[in-house]
Design an enzyme around this catalytic site. Structure first.
Site, short mmCIF file in Angstrom:
data_model
loop_
_atom_site.label_atom_id
_atom_site.label_comp_id
_atom_site.label_asym_id
_atom_site.label_seq_id
_atom_site.Cartn_x
_atom_site.Cartn_y
_atom_site.Cartn_z
N GLU A 28 21.72 -27.01 -46.00
CA GLU A 28 22.42 -27.45 -47.19
C GLU A 28 22.63 -26.28 -48.15
O GLU A 28 23.71 -26.12 -48.73
CB GLU A 28 21.65 -28.57 -47.90
CG GLU A 28 21.56 -29.86 -47.12
CD GLU A 28 20.83 -30.94 -47.89
OE1 GLU A 28 21.50 -31.86 -48.39
OE2 GLU A 28 19.59 -30.84 -48.01
N TYR A 60 35.44 -31.34 -74.60
CA TYR A 60 35.16 -31.73 -73.22
C TYR A 60 35.48 -30.60 -72.25
O TYR A 60 35.00 -30.60 -71.12
CB TYR A 60 35.89 -33.02 -72.83
CG TYR A 60 37.38 -33.04 -73.05
CD1 TYR A 60 38.24 -32.38 -72.19
CD2 TYR A 60 37.93 -33.74 -74.11
CE1 TYR A 60 39.61 -32.41 -72.38
CE2 TYR A 60 39.29 -33.79 -74.31
CZ TYR A 60 40.14 -33.12 -73.44
OH TYR A 60 41.50 -33.14 -73.64
N ILE A 79 18.94 -33.64 -56.32
CA ILE A 79 20.00 -33.97 -57.27
C ILE A 79 19.40 -34.62 -58.52
O ILE A 79 20.04 -34.61 -59.58
CB ILE A 79 21.10 -34.86 -56.64
CG1 ILE A 79 20.52 -36.15 -56.05
CG2 ILE A 79 21.87 -34.07 -55.60
CD1 ILE A 79 21.60 -37.10 -55.53
N GLU A 80 18.18 -35.17 -58.42
CA GLU A 80 17.50 -35.65 -59.62
C GLU A 80 17.30 -34.50 -60.61
O GLU A 80 17.47 -34.68 -61.83
CB GLU A 80 16.14 -36.26 -59.26
CG GLU A 80 16.22 -37.58 -58.50
CD GLU A 80 16.31 -37.41 -57.00
OE1 GLU A 80 16.03 -38.39 -56.29
OE2 GLU A 80 16.67 -36.30 -56.53
N ARG A 241 40.16 -5.70 -68.66
CA ARG A 241 39.87 -7.11 -68.44
C ARG A 241 41.14 -7.92 -68.63
O ARG A 241 41.82 -7.78 -69.64
CB ARG A 241 38.79 -7.59 -69.42
CG ARG A 241 38.59 -9.13 -69.49
CD ARG A 241 37.81 -9.64 -68.31
NE ARG A 241 37.69 -11.09 -68.34
CZ ARG A 241 36.68 -11.75 -68.92
NH1 ARG A 241 35.73 -11.12 -69.53
NH2 ARG A 241 36.66 -13.07 -68.87
N ARG A 255 34.84 -9.30 -62.55
CA ARG A 255 35.57 -8.76 -63.69
C ARG A 255 35.04 -7.37 -64.04
O ARG A 255 33.89 -7.05 -63.77
CB ARG A 255 35.50 -9.69 -64.90
CG ARG A 255 34.20 -9.87 -65.58
CD ARG A 255 33.48 -11.17 -65.33
NE ARG A 255 34.24 -12.25 -64.76
CZ ARG A 255 34.65 -13.32 -65.43
NH1 ARG A 255 34.45 -13.42 -66.71
NH2 ARG A 255 35.26 -14.29 -64.81
N ASP A 258 32.77 -8.19 -69.25
CA ASP A 258 32.68 -9.47 -69.94
C ASP A 258 31.70 -9.29 -71.10
O ASP A 258 30.59 -8.77 -70.90
CB ASP A 258 32.17 -10.55 -68.97
CG ASP A 258 32.24 -11.94 -69.56
OD1 ASP A 258 33.17 -12.21 -70.34
OD2 ASP A 258 31.38 -12.77 -69.23
N ASP A 260 30.01 -11.61 -74.12
CA ASP A 260 29.81 -12.93 -74.72
C ASP A 260 28.99 -12.81 -75.99
O ASP A 260 28.01 -12.05 -76.04
CB ASP A 260 29.08 -13.86 -73.75
CG ASP A 260 29.95 -14.33 -72.60
OD1 ASP A 260 31.18 -14.40 -72.78
OD2 ASP A 260 29.40 -14.61 -71.52
#
Length: 325
Positions: A28, A60, A79-80, A241, A255, A258, A260
């Site tokens: 997985e 959103y 996934i919990e 960039r 890239r 970057d 931030d």
């Protein structure tokens, strides 16, 4: 007649789908599979309803990016755990969010039986988050974020901000050194200190891209938040960039540079172009680990950065290189 209590309005994102590598089995994590996430966010939308202005609601778009990053990022066994992580991380992005309900679907789960879907749902509210101020410190970068700030307003005096730099195209170490020098030369910006360079594995994005070089800086500035953002983006452009899909940039892809903005003093900022504190900084080992090298006592939203770094899924991939400042 009793007065109405605060409304419990809802933003829903349904069926956000991406390929991830979550699961307890080696195949997985190696081969990956499709995951789908539904998010239901509880908040008060009355201000946005009256103003029709984006700053009065929760973006959103940012929530969708955070979900996509978690699905495609460092794997969880369960996934919990992914659902719990997403619920808490989404709530931490904006104090206006009262609760988050996250459902993670795993339609290709390794079951022998015939089935349509496997899913888990995590419901969290603000009481599930760590209380701000639990860890006292006098470090400059440790102050809890304060009230919302007009991102166009210049501060009354100098403000300390934390920036995170990354590059995985070209001579990345040279690029980062050049970017630090450019920031130090920029008007109304002073570089106070810089972390050693880090080499990190890519998180999310297309497979096969080169490792990143990352670095965290503490700067002092009298620029407004949006002006500081414009300054960092100009330096990115000077280093070739190209922002946006229309310019050929792949989200979470390689890239040249970057930059931030992680924090801006104690401010909380929520605009179309800037979210501060950075909504994903608290889960990014490639930001958190170098930050602890620069400032072992730093805090983010009232939690020690060192503690967040220990919990980050990608922290073990962060390799310290030589100090540059």
């Amino acid at each position: 007649m009793s007065s109405r209590s605060s409304p419990r309005d809802t933003i829903r994102l349904t069926g956000l789908t991406a390929t991830g590598h979550h699961g307890v089995f080696d195949f997985e994590k190696r081969e990956g599979q499709i995951f789908r996430v539904d998010a239901e966010l509880t908040l008060d939308l009355r201000a946005a309803g009256r103003s029709d202005a984006l700053p009065d609601t929760v973006s959103y778009v940012e929530i969708a990016e955070l979900i996509h990053a978690a699905i495609t990022g460092e794997p969880f066994d369960l996934i919990e755990a992914l659902a719990d992580h997403l619920a808490r991380e989404i709530l931490a992005t904006d104090q206006r969010l009262l609760a988050a309900e996250i459902t993670v679907h795993k339609p290709q789960a390794p079951l022998a039986q015939t089935f349509e879907d496997v899913s888990v749902t995590a419901r969290r509210d603000r009481s599930d988050l760590p209380a701000a101020g639990d860890h006292a410190t006098d470090s400059v970068s440790a102050a809890e974020p304060g009230p919302s700030l007009d991102p166009e307003a210049a501060p009354a005096g100098e403000v300390t901000a934390v920036l995170a730099l990354g590059s995985n195209l070209g001579e990345s170490a040279v690029t980062l050194a050049s970017a630090v020098a450019a920031l130090d030369r920029a008007e109304a910006v002073r570089v106070l200190r810089a972390s050693p360079l880090a080499r990190t594995s890519p998180v999310g994005g297309p497979a096969g891209q080169p490792d990143f070089h990352n670095q965290v800086l503490e700067v002092s500035t009298t620029l407004s938040p949006h002006a500081l953002l414009a300054c960092t983006q100009a330096i990115e452009q000077d280093h070739h960039r190209a922002r946006g899909v229309e310019n050929g940039e792949v989200r979470w892809g390689p890239r040249t540079l970057d930059i931030d903005i992680i924090t801006y003093g104690r401010a909380r900022i929520s605009s179309i172009t800037l979210q501060v504190p950075h909504p994903r900084a608290g889960i990014r080992g490639f930001v958190l680990v170098p930050w602890t090298w620069m400032d072992p006592r730093a805090q983010l939203d009232g939690t020690p950065v060192a503690e967040l770094a220990r919990q980050a899924a990608d922290a073990k991939s962060v390799e310290r290189l030589e100090s540059v400042r």
